[in-house]
Design a protein around this motif. Structure first.
Motif, mmCIF file in Angstrom:
data_model
loop_
_atom_site.group_PDB
_atom_site.id
_atom_site.type_symbol
_atom_site.label_atom_id
_atom_site.label_comp_id
_atom_site.label_asym_id
_atom_site.label_seq_id
_atom_site.Cartn_x
_atom_site.Cartn_y
_atom_site.Cartn_z
ATOM 1 N N PHE A 66 0.846 -1.178 0.000
ATOM 2 C CA PHE A 66 0.000 0.000 0.000
ATOM 3 C C PHE A 66 0.887 1.235 0.000
ATOM 4 O O PHE A 66 1.984 1.230 0.525
ATOM 5 N N MET A 67 0.390 2.254 -0.669
ATOM 6 C CA MET A 67 1.158 3.478 -0.830
ATOM 7 C C MET A 67 0.519 4.553 0.023
ATOM 8 O O MET A 67 -0.700 4.707 0.022
ATOM 9 N N VAL A 68 1.343 5.283 0.706
ATOM 10 C CA VAL A 68 0.851 6.376 1.530
ATOM 11 C C VAL A 68 1.280 7.697 0.897
ATOM 12 O O VAL A 68 2.461 7.933 0.669
ATOM 13 N N PHE A 69 0.276 8.503 0.582
ATOM 14 C CA PHE A 69 0.544 9.824 0.013
ATOM 15 C C PHE A 69 0.344 10.841 1.126
ATOM 16 O O PHE A 69 -0.779 11.116 1.523
ATOM 17 N N TYR A 70 1.427 11.375 1.620
ATOM 18 C CA TYR A 70 1.308 12.314 2.734
ATOM 19 C C TYR A 70 0.825 13.677 2.281
ATOM 20 O O TYR A 70 0.368 14.475 3.057
ATOM 21 N N SER A 71 0.977 13.967 1.015
ATOM 22 C CA SER A 71 0.474 15.234 0.534
ATOM 23 C C SER A 71 -0.107 15.004 -0.841
ATOM 24 O O SER A 71 0.394 15.506 -1.827
ATOM 25 N N GLU A 72 -1.183 14.195 -0.900
ATOM 26 C CA GLU A 72 -1.716 13.814 -2.202
ATOM 27 C C GLU A 72 -0.516 13.448 -3.069
ATOM 28 O O GLU A 72 0.359 12.727 -2.640
ATOM 29 N N GLY A 383 0.069 18.576 7.710
ATOM 30 C CA GLY A 383 -1.037 19.186 8.410
ATOM 31 C C GLY A 383 -2.223 19.649 7.607
ATOM 32 O O GLY A 383 -3.290 19.800 8.154
ATOM 33 N N PHE A 384 -2.081 19.864 6.310
ATOM 34 C CA PHE A 384 -3.189 20.500 5.611
ATOM 35 C C PHE A 384 -4.169 19.524 4.995
ATOM 36 O O PHE A 384 -5.239 19.898 4.581
ATOM 37 N N ASP A 385 -3.813 18.290 4.903
ATOM 38 C CA ASP A 385 -4.730 17.385 4.227
ATOM 39 C C ASP A 385 -4.690 16.023 4.890
ATOM 40 O O ASP A 385 -3.766 15.688 5.606
ATOM 41 N N ARG A 386 -5.714 15.269 4.620
ATOM 42 C CA ARG A 386 -5.750 13.908 5.098
ATOM 43 C C ARG A 386 -4.775 13.075 4.260
ATOM 44 O O ARG A 386 -4.623 13.308 3.072
ATOM 45 N N VAL A 387 -4.166 12.108 4.889
ATOM 46 C CA VAL A 387 -3.298 11.225 4.135
ATOM 47 C C VAL A 387 -4.169 10.337 3.240
ATOM 48 O O VAL A 387 -5.284 9.990 3.586
ATOM 49 N N LYS A 388 -3.661 10.056 2.052
ATOM 50 C CA LYS A 388 -4.399 9.200 1.118
ATOM 51 C C LYS A 388 -3.625 7.896 0.928
ATOM 52 O O LYS A 388 -2.401 7.912 0.762
ATOM 53 N N ILE A 389 -4.371 6.801 0.926
ATOM 54 C CA ILE A 389 -3.730 5.488 0.858
ATOM 55 C C ILE A 389 -4.342 4.678 -0.278
ATOM 56 O O ILE A 389 -5.566 4.673 -0.451
ATOM 57 N N VAL A 390 -3.505 4.023 -1.052
ATOM 58 C CA VAL A 390 -4.015 3.130 -2.096
ATOM 59 C C VAL A 390 -3.273 1.799 -2.025
ATOM 60 O O VAL A 390 -2.145 1.729 -1.550
ATOM 61 N N SER A 391 -3.927 0.758 -2.521
ATOM 62 C CA SER A 391 -3.234 -0.509 -2.746
ATOM 63 C C SER A 391 -2.481 -0.379 -4.053
ATOM 64 O O SER A 391 -2.944 0.287 -4.978
#
Lengths: 403, 155
Positions: A66-72, A383-391
């Motif tokens: 899974f990939m974590v995008f800390y800032s989109e 801080g400005f956005d929710r983290v986004k996660i994808v498989s």
């Protein structure tokens, strides 16, 4: 019999099917380099059957991550996209993928969002600055392993009439029937600027739906409309896990229906027939409560929904027969653990991803019935956005558009 | 099971190997030939050099001799034997792949495939360039190691 001393065997002397058995174990990035080695090698590695077997093996061999995008998608590349292998999710691999070198961001575009990730393809959108309202978001399909990028052509119905004024939904899916990847886009306008509290009643009707086919390389307007009685859609802006609810040629949205008492339902889009349908939620899940969260996903290929009430149990329901409301089965119930644990949704086709009370991501171990925290920060580091996660799974999948 | 019967294998170089039948039938291809009665004197294995054939026999012997039990120690021993077995250079591994595929010994193929794939993964670009040069990549000569020879013999 010829008694010449036997020459050492080299790789190219292996029959094609044995050679495939070796190559199938290599990462897509390496195979992409191998394609440059010779024409026969390129032909072998470009066979649709080889690409499918390679993908299949990666998925079944637990090579998914899974990939974590800390800032989109951080467009200047300063914040890395971090990959976590599913077999040892504690490992952080910040350089597994990088933004495509061929992506030049046009002036006026400042941010981006992930729209989906399927079979090694990541779909994302570039958004213009909020103050610029005459530009449409640009949609891209990207295979990081192949470093291949497709920038989609403009669509017909503009989405740029000011962001406060439009409710835009874009999703990415796979249609196994035509072996095609599709982007579905639809929107509706606000009647007038409204506050969030009164917004529901001020939407105009849904505009025509547009579908992009990766195989055809073009958009088309379809006849079927998004159900008109849908009041709101829980979509990528609200969710942490993006695109985990695509299933077997369908895209799903959790929706609230218009009416005095808000009722929830699942709207499904069939990517093969390009039509919308509705799937009811399990009867015993409360239809609507203020503190309730529902999340869609899939478990071992079945559509499922997670429902939880603040300080209550988390219920996981699985639809054993697709589209059959009576086949909903309560698959799992787990109670809130010590501390504040919030479910984020389903990932990697079988895992429940949670947010623990120490602001870390956590996986729920279904057999041991416990939460395993991952030491992975669950909030945006900035801080400005929710983290986004994808498989994500490394693959050779790519479709060149028809001429 | 008695060890009385032996089978003679003749390899690429014309050398003969005398092997107990229980060991020789480990590869399915040979087992089928014996069943079909076409291996009364000697079984020709024209694609396999003596180096590879002795390795294959060594493998079959080990697997026949190791008691077929669920005992952890026996399993671990066999596993470590297999791991040592595939510690070889690429040329040898390719020959083993051909031989194992030909003789239909599937269980070890997976491990050999993985070993070769790991070798390729671990290669530096320089080494890969060298490999590319040496191998010259003439794919037109995919040598299908088929059972043609055997088939013509049987007919």
């Amino acid at each position: 019999m010829d008694k010449l001393p036997k020459q050492p065997t080299t790789m190219e002397k292996l029959p094609e099917e044995l050679l495939s058995d070796i190559l199938i174990r290599l990462p897509a990035k390496r195979l992409a380099q191998f394609r440059c080695v010779s024409k026969p090698m390129n032909a072998l590695l470009s066979q649709p059957s080889f690409i499918k077997s390679h993908l299949h093996r990666s998925i079944h061999n637990n090579d998914e991550m899974f990939m974590v995008f800390y800032s989109e998608l951080c467009l200047d590349g300063e914040i890395p996209i971090i990959a976590h292998p599913s077999h040892s999710p504690v490992i952080e691999n910040p350089n597994f993928i990088n933004l495509p070198a061929s992506l030049t961001i046009p002036p006026g575009y400042t941010h981006s969002s992930i729209l989906g990730s399927l079979n090694g393809l990541i779909c994302f959108a570039l958004w213009p600055t909020d103050t610029v309202s005459d530009r449409d978001p640009i949609i891209c399909i990207w295979n990081p392993s192949l470093n291949a990028l497709r920038i989609l052509p403009p669509y017909t119905i503009p989405a740029s009439l000011g962001f406060e004024g439009i409710d835009l939904h874009i999703r990415f899916g796979y249609d196994p029937e035509t072996d095609d990847y599709k982007v579905v886009k639809f929107s509706r306008l606000f009647q007038r600027p409204v506050t969030a509290f009164e917004s529901l009643s001020y939407f105009k009707e849904w505009l025509q739906v547009e579908v992009y086919s990766m195989r055809k390389g073009s958009w088309k307007l379809i006849n079927d409309r998004f159900p008109s009685h849908v009041g709101w859609i829980s979509d990528f802006a609200d969710l942490s896990i993006i695109g985990s609810d695509g299933h077997d040629g369908h895209i799903h949205w959790l929706c609230g229906l218009n009416g005095k008492i808000t009722k929830h339902a699942i709207v499904a889009f069939d990517l093969a027939t390009e039509t919308f349908g509705e799937i009811p939620l399990p009867d015993s899940i409360p239809q609507y409560k203020m503190d309730q969260t529902k999340l869609l996903g899939h478990l071992s290929g079945n559509l499922c929904v997670m429902s939880y009430m603040e300080d209550g149990d988390i219920e996981v329901w699985v639809m054993n027969e697709y589209g059959m409301a009576e086949s909903w089965v309560k698959h799992h119930v787990f109670s809130q653990f010590s501390g504040n644990i919030v479910p984020l949704g389903f990932i990697l086709n079988k895992e429940f991803l949670l947010h623990d009370d120490k602001n870390r991501l956590a996986l729920y171990d279904q057999i041991a019935a416990k939460v395993n925290s991952l030491e992975v920060i669950a909030n945006s580091r900035f801080g400005f956005d929710r983290v986004k996660i994808v498989s994500y799974v490394d693959s050779l999948v790519w479709i060149a558009p028809a001429n | 099971m008695s060890y009385s019967k032996t089978i003679v294998l003749t390899n690429y170089d014309g050398e003969t190997f005398v092997v107990d039948e229980v060991v020789a039938v480990e590869p399915q291809t040979i087992e089928h030939m014996i069943e079909d009665g076409c291996a009364n004197t000697s079984i020709p294995l024209p694609n396999v050099t003596s180096k590879i054939l002795s390795k294959v026999i060594e493998h079959c012997k080990k697997h026949v001799e190791t008691p077929n039990s669920n005992e952890k120690a026996a399993k671990a021993d066999l596993k470590s034997f297999d791991f040592d077995f595939v510690k070889a250079d690429q040329g040898t591994l390719f020959d083993l792949i051909l031989a194992m595929n030909y003789l239909n010994i599937k269980e070890l193929l997976d491990l050999i495939y993985q070993t070769v794939a790991d070798m390729i993964k671990g290669k530096t670009p320089e080494e890969e360039e060298e490999m590319r040069r040496v191998n010259a990549w003439v794919f037109s000569c995919f040598v299908g190691v088929t059972c043609l020879y055997f088939k013509s013999k049987k007919m």
